[in-house]
Enzyme design. Structure first.
Site, PDB file in Angstrom:
ATOM      1  N   LYS A 118      -9.138 -20.730 -15.841  1.00 31.07           N
ATOM      2  CA  LYS A 118      -8.026 -20.203 -16.623  1.00 31.07           C
ATOM      3  C   LYS A 118      -6.746 -20.916 -16.183  1.00 31.07           C
ATOM      4  O   LYS A 118      -6.246 -20.685 -15.083  1.00 31.07           O
ATOM      5  CB  LYS A 118      -7.845 -18.700 -16.430  1.00 31.07           C
ATOM      6  CG  LYS A 118      -6.829 -18.113 -17.432  1.00 31.07           C
ATOM      7  CD  LYS A 118      -6.303 -16.772 -17.024  1.00 31.07           C
ATOM      8  CE  LYS A 118      -5.092 -16.858 -16.129  1.00 31.07           C
ATOM      9  NZ  LYS A 118      -3.886 -17.449 -16.803  1.00 31.07           N
ATOM     10  N   GLY A 171      -1.426 -19.000  -6.542  1.00 34.92           N
ATOM     11  CA  GLY A 171      -0.321 -18.291  -7.168  1.00 34.92           C
ATOM     12  C   GLY A 171       0.409 -17.428  -6.167  1.00 34.92           C
ATOM     13  O   GLY A 171       0.481 -17.749  -4.977  1.00 34.92           O
ATOM     14  N   SER A 172       0.922 -16.305  -6.629  1.00 37.95           N
ATOM     15  CA  SER A 172       1.761 -15.446  -5.800  1.00 37.95           C
ATOM     16  C   SER A 172       0.924 -14.548  -4.899  1.00 37.95           C
ATOM     17  O   SER A 172      -0.252 -14.274  -5.167  1.00 37.95           O
ATOM     18  CB  SER A 172       2.657 -14.581  -6.686  1.00 37.95           C
ATOM     19  OG  SER A 172       1.895 -13.585  -7.348  1.00 37.95           O
ATOM     20  N   GLY A 198      -2.499 -12.472  -5.669  1.00 38.60           N
ATOM     21  CA  GLY A 198      -3.613 -12.736  -4.762  1.00 38.60           C
ATOM     22  C   GLY A 198      -4.250 -11.451  -4.269  1.00 38.60           C
ATOM     23  O   GLY A 198      -5.483 -11.344  -4.166  1.00 38.60           O
ATOM     24  N   GLU A 240      -4.691 -19.657  -2.335  1.00 40.86           N
ATOM     25  CA  GLU A 240      -3.586 -20.509  -1.884  1.00 40.86           C
ATOM     26  C   GLU A 240      -2.329 -19.889  -2.462  1.00 40.86           C
ATOM     27  O   GLU A 240      -2.104 -19.950  -3.666  1.00 40.86           O
ATOM     28  CB  GLU A 240      -3.794 -21.955  -2.343  1.00 40.86           C
ATOM     29  CG  GLU A 240      -2.955 -22.954  -1.561  1.00 40.86           C
ATOM     30  CD  GLU A 240      -1.631 -23.232  -2.229  1.00 40.86           C
ATOM     31  OE1 GLU A 240      -0.629 -22.617  -1.801  1.00 40.86           O
ATOM     32  OE2 GLU A 240      -1.598 -24.050  -3.145  1.00 40.86           O
ATOM     33  N   CYS A 286       4.791 -24.388  -3.570  1.00 37.67           N
ATOM     34  CA  CYS A 286       4.449 -23.361  -2.583  1.00 37.67           C
ATOM     35  C   CYS A 286       4.778 -23.802  -1.161  1.00 37.67           C
ATOM     36  O   CYS A 286       5.099 -22.978  -0.313  1.00 37.67           O
ATOM     37  CB  CYS A 286       2.974 -22.994  -2.699  1.00 37.67           C
ATOM     38  SG  CYS A 286       1.872 -24.413  -2.594  1.00 37.67           S
ATOM     39  N   GLU A 313      10.352 -16.021  -0.942  1.00 30.76           N
ATOM     40  CA  GLU A 313      10.119 -17.293  -1.632  1.00 30.76           C
ATOM     41  C   GLU A 313      10.952 -17.353  -2.910  1.00 30.76           C
ATOM     42  O   GLU A 313      10.776 -16.537  -3.810  1.00 30.76           O
ATOM     43  CB  GLU A 313       8.636 -17.456  -1.957  1.00 30.76           C
ATOM     44  CG  GLU A 313       8.289 -18.811  -2.541  1.00 30.76           C
ATOM     45  CD  GLU A 313       6.800 -18.986  -2.750  1.00 30.76           C
ATOM     46  OE1 GLU A 313       6.303 -20.099  -2.529  1.00 30.76           O
ATOM     47  OE2 GLU A 313       6.137 -18.003  -3.140  1.00 30.76           O
TER      48      GLU A 313
END
Length: 510
Positions: free
Chosen positions: A206, A259-260, A264, A282, A316, A413
């Protein structure tokens, strides 16, 4: 075919460097100006619901194309196709390792043929400057080529044990789900396809809803390369529907997510509640880059500038905390602010543009909110801090000095072009401050003292540490994080482990 020509006109009207477009027409017969489909079982198909959604050019805020919106029903169809392709008697499973190598290398050759077109799609869909997008295509090819060389190089062991002999086999886990972000769409695809295909898994991917176009073109190239039906499936859609369906599916053996941190956690919970599928994550970062007083200031300014502002700060592992020794602090801040002020922002297809737009209005608002927070909490705004214009999602390159470790801009972040500069005195102090965040993805140090460099590297909580460089990520070097920055490693030999099971076979000697 008239619709394909309209697609060409659409690309050209938005300033895209499309050349020799006729050579691409046959691959875009299913990706027309108003409808890009899903790719399931080697065919481009509409979503079961018939729904579509728009993907936008962040530099113009204009719609590029309508894309089929997949959800659970489409993921179910993709899983059926992937399970069939993974059956022990399937064409895919019968391929020898070197045949998988040949297929992967053929895909790389097609990517090289279409590299300008892939880069143009990436720039249009993501907003990154065209030369950076072209670099991403090249690096994606190198990553897939690297893993193409691993198809026959993952081994088990032979273990003598008294009257028994045991041996282990490394086997592919099966059907894998892969959910990738919008900041490096093609690179993240290559990072995940590479090891999965090398060991013989089948894939349901996706792409991020903001940036589906390069993944769809890669699906077309995979079919052209000759991958058997069902090996690679691409389902566009949104996290709460298509993404959740991947994480929750009982027949998906492993999910890889980039992603975030918040998402996650959701992926991990869904994996645990469904079939305890493997998970690799990740996630975010708040990476420190430490500059000592023995460093060349101009070199340090250049290195830390690129560590943060590369890809518009949407990385990231961005070096978003710049720590500078007190002896060179004032000189460094002045030069860092001047460099940021000189950074050219604008149309990512224009020559010499270094920074394009943020991905969408949500990210624009988030970044501007962090800038406002920094000012309110007492950080000194050296340059930038504002939106540029009212068309597209552009933010001025921004530099703060006098940042304190407890400020929001120091702990959270930002994911945008905002450099925070801190002052420090000693190495011991610096290690503790560097580790005082929830993340641990990367870190950097700039010094001519090897003892300082190695002491910092050995003690900082980070999956990657760069000495006198930054963001030196290679296909052969494992990448991942400590703490909230993730679980598992991508790239390198370690990246194969996410997609392999270990089977022990024991035989009694008679």
């Amino acid at each position: 075919m008239k619709k394909v020509h309209r697609f060409y006109k659409l690309l050209s009207s938005q300033g895209i460097c499309v050349f020799s477009f006729l050579r691409f027409e046959h691959r875009f017969s299913k990706c027309e100006p108003h409808h890009c489909q899903l790719f399931i079982n080697n065919e481009f198909v509409d979503s079961v619901s018939g729904k579509t959604f728009a993907t936008f050019n962040p530099a113009t805020s204009k719609e590029i194309v309508q894309v089929a919106e997949g959800d659970k029903a489409d993921i179910d169809l993709a899983v059926v196709a992937a399970k069939k392709a993974f059956h022990r008697n399937s064409d895919w499973r019968k391929l020898s390792p070197l045949q998988r190598t040949n297929l992967m290398n053929k895909l790389c050759g097609l990517m090289d043929r279409d590299k300008e077109f892939l880069a143009s799609l990436e720039t249009q869909d993501n907003g990154k400057p065209y030369p950076e997008a072209l670099f991403d295509v090249t690096y994606s090819i190198l990553t897939l080529q690297y893993y193409a060389g691993w198809t026959d190089k993952f081994f088990g062991d032979t273990i003598p044990a008294g009257g028994f002999t045991s041996m282990t086999r490394k086997e592919p886990v099966g059907v894998v789900g892969q959910i990738i972000p919008w900041n490096y769409p093609l690179l993240m695809l290559a990072w995940k396809w590479g090891p999965a295909l090398a060991v013989g898994c089948t894939i349901i991917m996706k792409p991020a809803e903001q940036t589906p176009l390069t993944a769809l073109h890669m699906a077309a190239l995979a079919k052209e390369a000759g991958f058997p039906a069902g090996v690679i499936n691409v389902v566009n859609g949104f996290g709460p529907t298509a993404g959740a369906a991947i994480s929750e599916h009982p027949d998906i053996a492993k999910v890889a997510f980039t992603g975030s941190v918040d998402i996650g956690r959701i992926v991990m919970q869904a994996a645990a509640k469904s079939n305890l599928k493997r998970v690799s994550l990740e996630l975010g970062g708040k990476s420190p880059v430490v500059v000592f007083d023995d460093a060349d200031v101009d070199f340090a300014v250049e290195t830390t500038h690129e560590a943060l502002f590369s890809n518009h700060g949407q990385s990231c592992c961005a070096g978003s905390r710049t720590y500078v020794h007190e002896k060179i602090y004032d000189e460094f801040v002045a030069k860092a602010a001047a460099k940021a002020k000189a950074r050219k922002v604008g149309n990512p297809f224009e020559a010499n543009v270094q920074q394009g737009p943020q991905i969408d209005e949500e990210m624009l608002t988030k970044v501007l909110g962090y800038i406002e927070s920094g000012q309110k909490q007492g950080a000194k705004l050296q340059t930038g801090g504002k939106r540029i214009g009212n068309v597209g999602f552009f933010v001025e390159p921004t530099v703060f000095s006098d940042v304190k470790d407890d400020m929001r801009i120091a702990q959270e972040e930002i994911f945008g072009p905002v450099q925070s500069i801190f002052k420090f005195s000693t190495l011991e102090e610096m290690i503790d401050r560097a580790n005082n965040v929830q993340y641990g993805l990367a870190a950097g140090i700039i010094t001519n003292d090897i003892n300082k460099a190695l002491k910092f590297a050995n003690n900082v909580d980070a999956g990657s540490v760069w000495i006198n460089c930054y963001d030196a990520v290679l296909p052969s070097t494992p990448f991942g994080g400590y703490k909230h920055s993730g679980i598992g490693r991508e790239l390198g030999k370690d990246g194969l482990d996410n997609y392999l099971e270990t089977k022990t076979i024991t035989m009694k000697l008679l």
